[in-house]
Motif scaffolding. Structure first.
Motif, PDB file in Angstrom:
ATOM      1  N   MET A 188      18.075   5.960 -19.153  1.00 21.96           N
ATOM      2  CA  MET A 188      18.188   5.729 -17.708  1.00 21.96           C
ATOM      3  C   MET A 188      18.692   4.340 -17.397  1.00 21.96           C
ATOM      4  N   GLU A 189      18.202   3.352 -18.093  1.00 18.29           N
ATOM      5  CA  GLU A 189      18.575   1.959 -17.873  1.00 18.29           C
ATOM      6  C   GLU A 189      18.977   1.346 -19.210  1.00 18.29           C
ATOM      7  N   GLY A 190      20.056   0.585 -19.210  1.00 20.26           N
ATOM      8  CA  GLY A 190      20.472  -0.044 -20.451  1.00 20.26           C
ATOM      9  C   GLY A 190      21.242   0.895 -21.359  1.00 20.26           C
ATOM     10  N   GLU A 191      21.318   0.532 -22.615  1.00 23.10           N
ATOM     11  CA  GLU A 191      22.173   1.211 -23.584  1.00 23.10           C
ATOM     12  C   GLU A 191      21.498   2.371 -24.303  1.00 23.10           C
ATOM     13  N   PHE A 192      20.175   2.319 -24.457  1.00 25.21           N
ATOM     14  CA  PHE A 192      19.506   3.241 -25.372  1.00 25.21           C
ATOM     15  C   PHE A 192      18.449   4.086 -24.664  1.00 25.21           C
ATOM     16  N   ARG A 193      18.091   5.180 -25.311  1.00 20.38           N
ATOM     17  CA  ARG A 193      16.989   6.017 -24.811  1.00 20.38           C
ATOM     18  C   ARG A 193      15.675   5.274 -24.945  1.00 20.38           C
ATOM     19  N   ARG A 194      14.916   5.292 -23.889  1.00 17.86           N
ATOM     20  CA  ARG A 194      13.613   4.641 -23.877  1.00 17.86           C
ATOM     21  C   ARG A 194      12.555   5.652 -23.449  1.00 17.86           C
ATOM     22  N   ILE A 195      11.303   5.244 -23.555  1.00 20.50           N
ATOM     23  CA  ILE A 195      10.201   6.123 -23.171  1.00 20.50           C
ATOM     24  C   ILE A 195      10.030   6.053 -21.653  1.00 20.50           C
ATOM     25  N   LEU A 248       0.892   7.046 -27.995  1.00 23.20           N
ATOM     26  CA  LEU A 248       2.067   7.859 -28.252  1.00 23.20           C
ATOM     27  C   LEU A 248       2.653   7.423 -29.592  1.00 23.20           C
ATOM     28  N   LEU A 249       3.168   8.375 -30.351  1.00 22.19           N
ATOM     29  CA  LEU A 249       3.909   8.047 -31.569  1.00 22.19           C
ATOM     30  C   LEU A 249       5.382   8.278 -31.282  1.00 22.19           C
ATOM     31  N   ALA A 250       6.173   7.232 -31.403  1.00 22.13           N
ATOM     32  CA  ALA A 250       7.606   7.311 -31.128  1.00 22.13           C
ATOM     33  C   ALA A 250       8.396   7.295 -32.425  1.00 22.13           C
ATOM     34  N   VAL A 251       9.463   8.088 -32.467  1.00 24.93           N
ATOM     35  CA  VAL A 251      10.397   8.083 -33.594  1.00 24.93           C
ATOM     36  C   VAL A 251      11.637   7.317 -33.161  1.00 24.93           C
ATOM     37  N   ILE A 252      11.942   6.238 -33.867  1.00 26.37           N
ATOM     38  CA  ILE A 252      13.065   5.365 -33.547  1.00 26.37           C
ATOM     39  C   ILE A 252      14.225   5.655 -34.489  1.00 26.37           C
ATOM     40  N   ASN A 253      15.431   5.701 -33.933  1.00 23.70           N
ATOM     41  CA  ASN A 253      16.634   5.883 -34.745  1.00 23.70           C
ATOM     42  C   ASN A 253      17.217   4.510 -35.065  1.00 23.70           C
ATOM     43  N   ASP A 254      16.960   4.028 -36.261  1.00 18.85           N
ATOM     44  CA  ASP A 254      17.414   2.712 -36.694  1.00 18.85           C
ATOM     45  C   ASP A 254      18.610   2.880 -37.637  1.00 18.85           C
ATOM     46  N   ALA A 255      19.826   2.775 -37.082  1.00 21.29           N
ATOM     47  CA  ALA A 255      21.060   2.958 -37.869  1.00 21.29           C
ATOM     48  C   ALA A 255      21.062   4.295 -38.599  1.00 21.29           C
ATOM     49  N   ILE A 310      14.865  -1.908 -27.121  1.00 24.78           N
ATOM     50  CA  ILE A 310      14.645  -2.381 -28.491  1.00 24.78           C
ATOM     51  C   ILE A 310      15.913  -2.308 -29.340  1.00 24.78           C
ATOM     52  N   GLY A 311      17.054  -1.974 -28.729  1.00 23.46           N
ATOM     53  CA  GLY A 311      18.295  -1.915 -29.483  1.00 23.46           C
ATOM     54  C   GLY A 311      18.424  -0.689 -30.360  1.00 23.46           C
ATOM     55  N   ALA A 312      17.659   0.356 -30.051  1.00 25.83           N
ATOM     56  CA  ALA A 312      17.719   1.607 -30.806  1.00 25.83           C
ATOM     57  C   ALA A 312      17.173   2.728 -29.926  1.00 25.83           C
ATOM     58  N   ASP A 313      17.614   3.951 -30.198  1.00 32.46           N
ATOM     59  CA  ASP A 313      17.136   5.106 -29.437  1.00 32.46           C
ATOM     60  C   ASP A 313      15.717   5.485 -29.833  1.00 32.46           C
ATOM     61  N   VAL A 314      14.902   5.818 -28.835  1.00 30.36           N
ATOM     62  CA  VAL A 314      13.661   6.544 -29.086  1.00 30.36           C
ATOM     63  C   VAL A 314      14.048   8.022 -29.020  1.00 30.36           C
TER      64      VAL A 314
END
Length: 503
Positions: free
Chosen positions: A106-113, A148-155, A130-134
């Protein structure tokens, strides 16, 4: 409730109803004939279906690149728009008593919670940038203090983080010993402080894991492939021609292969997809384990998972910049003592197939061979001949060939226009029934290469489409790929060969 989709592929091109149709339907499993369609969209899709306690349905409706969250009343099927329309809206499989948790850009570059208030329809961003998609969430079923447990896509690699649910709070790294892979379907236990999930990684297509919030213990509940040693893996990073950082997944050969080893670059399709550290195909694993090659899977500009801007950096007239990203990778390979920069093969399928041809033209002197699977040779003929149901979608990505200036540009950058620069052997693979990238793309490329004397292996199957799915054909392609790479890496003869696999 169920989500159903249908595409009438048999309708003529002139039929205005030749569109994908998606339904939200109520079905009693004990009485399937009682199915009642609650909502329908043509030319779009529904996703992220959730049922609220009182029976109403929350669902995301996507048409083109625009998405809208809807609340569908259970009594009469009336749809109520919730919040504003967004791009790349992705409702997570998660909820609590106060609202629906989701991940959105919604805001910025990446998917956030974010959290959607089911009553007011208002959506609020909760997690910081955080510079990565949730990309996924596990939400406890009760407000008992569990995070909540979030899965982050780091590269491309999945990392686990906990989030307190309070606005602006940091995401805390956990389970640092989890092997590099892709986490799927994270779910909290209804009562216990335990999250279960599947891990897709080099040694398993779906290994079951759990992580304990109280103790921090990470436990594998199912076995992985123990017949072969775990292959060393990591992420490569380099600066492209314009200073943009590009990354790639790297799998190294077993340690018993001594000295600088050859390199196999595998380019993903899409282009809006990305390479991830999943379970290696039989062909890729054989190349690494049997032929001792370094496997590199780049995420060039235009790949998803790296932010909105990165995703658009290859659109339209920026297309060739993705090729320059691969040129930067070749520079990196030349600087690494474990890799043999004089023995490099570049390969790819679909869009990756186009990219492999583009690199073959731009970097022929630094390659020993190229493999193009179902790739685009000529953007103009591709756009004119691909199935009509996806033509406008592809024009948004590549450009509209009906515009004279864009038509000239697309012709100029097409691999078919640069055949003379391709001097190294090529393996071209294409199914004759491909509705996405027409078979004629492969034919014209193979004919043009042969006319100038470039060695070409042309592998086709009359009973395949955009990929080889039948076991016999897949086995044939597997062996042909291994043989082509072996000969290219060793400098053996690769005279022109036409390999037609028939039923």
């Amino acid at each position: 409730y169920y989500l159903m989709e249908k595409l009438d592929r048999g309708a003529p091109d002139s039929d205005s109803n030749r569109k994908a149709v998606s339904w939200v339907a109520w079905v009693d499993p004990m009485e399937p004939q009682s199915m009642r369609v609650m909502a329908e969209v043509k030319g779009g899709r529904y996703s992220g279906l959730r049922v609220l306690p009182q029976g109403d349905v929350v669902v995301v409706r996507t048409i083109g690149q625009r998405s809208q969250t809807l609340r569908i009343r259970s009594n009469d099927g009336h749809a109520i728009a919730m919040g504003r329309t967004t791009v790349n809206d992705d409702l997570a499989e998660a909820e609590d008593e106060d609202g629906l948790w989701s991940t959105r850009a919604m805001e910025g570059e990446f998917r956030r919670i974010v959290q959607l208030d089911a009553g007011t329809g208002q959506t609020s961003v909760f997690s910081p940038e955080i510079g990565a998609d949730v990309e996924a969430l596990a939400v406890p079923s009760a407000q008992d203090g569990r995070p909540l447990l979030a899965v982050i896509n780091d590269a491309g690699v999945s990392r686990l983080r906990t989030f307190s649910g309070l606005k602006g709070r940091a995401l805390v790294p956990v389970a640092s010993t989890l092997p590099d892979g892709v986490v799927r379907n994270p779910k909290w236990h209804p009562v216990l402080p335990e999250v279960g999930f599947h891990l897709v990684w080099a040694q398993s297509p779906a290994q079951l894991y759990s992580w304990n919030w109280d103790t921090g213990a990470l436990e594998a509940w199912s076995s992985a492939d123990s017949s072969t040693a775990t292959l060393p893996s990591g992420v490569l990073r380099w600066k492209s021609f314009d200073g943009l950082e590009i990354t790639a997944l790297h799998t190294a050969p077993p340690a018993h292969f001594a000295g600088p080893r050859p390199v196999y670059i595998d380019l993903h399709g899409g282009p809006a997809s990305h390479a991830r550290p999943g379970y290696l195909s039989a062909t890729l694993r054989a190349l690494v384990e049997q032929q001792g090659v370094h496997l590199i899977r780049p995420n060039v500009r235009g790949s998803e998972g790296f932010g909105k801007q990165f995703l658009s950096l290859d659109d339209g007239r920026l297309r060739e910049n993705a090729t320059r990203d691969v040129s930067g990778l070749l520079d990196l390979i030349a600087s690494l003592p474990t890799m043999d920069a004089k023995r490099v093969v570049v390969a790819g399928g679909s869009y990756g197939g186009y990219l492999s041809l583009a690199v073959a033209a731009a970097e022929s002197k630094r390659l020993v061979g190229s493999i193009c699977r179902v790739g685009v040779a000529n953007f103009v003929s591709f756009l004119e001949n691909t199935e009509s149901y996806r033509r406008d979608n592809r024009r948004r990505e590549y450009g509209d060939e009906r515009d004279p200036a864009m038509r000239k540009f697309l012709t100029d950058i097409s691999p078919l226009s640069r055949v003379r620069q391709m001097t190294q052997p090529l393996l071209i693979v294409h199914g004759k029934n491909d509705p996405r990238v027409p078979y004629s793309e492969a034919e014209q490329m193979a004919h043009a290469l042969r006319a100038q004397g470039t060695p070409v292996w042309f592998l086709t199957a009359e009973d395949e489409g955009h990929s080889f799915t039948k076991p016999a054909n897949r086995d044939y392609l597997h062996q042909a790929t291994l043989e082509f790479v072996k000969r290219a890496m060793s400098g053996e003869s690769l005279g022109p060969v036409y390999l037609e696999k028939r039923e």
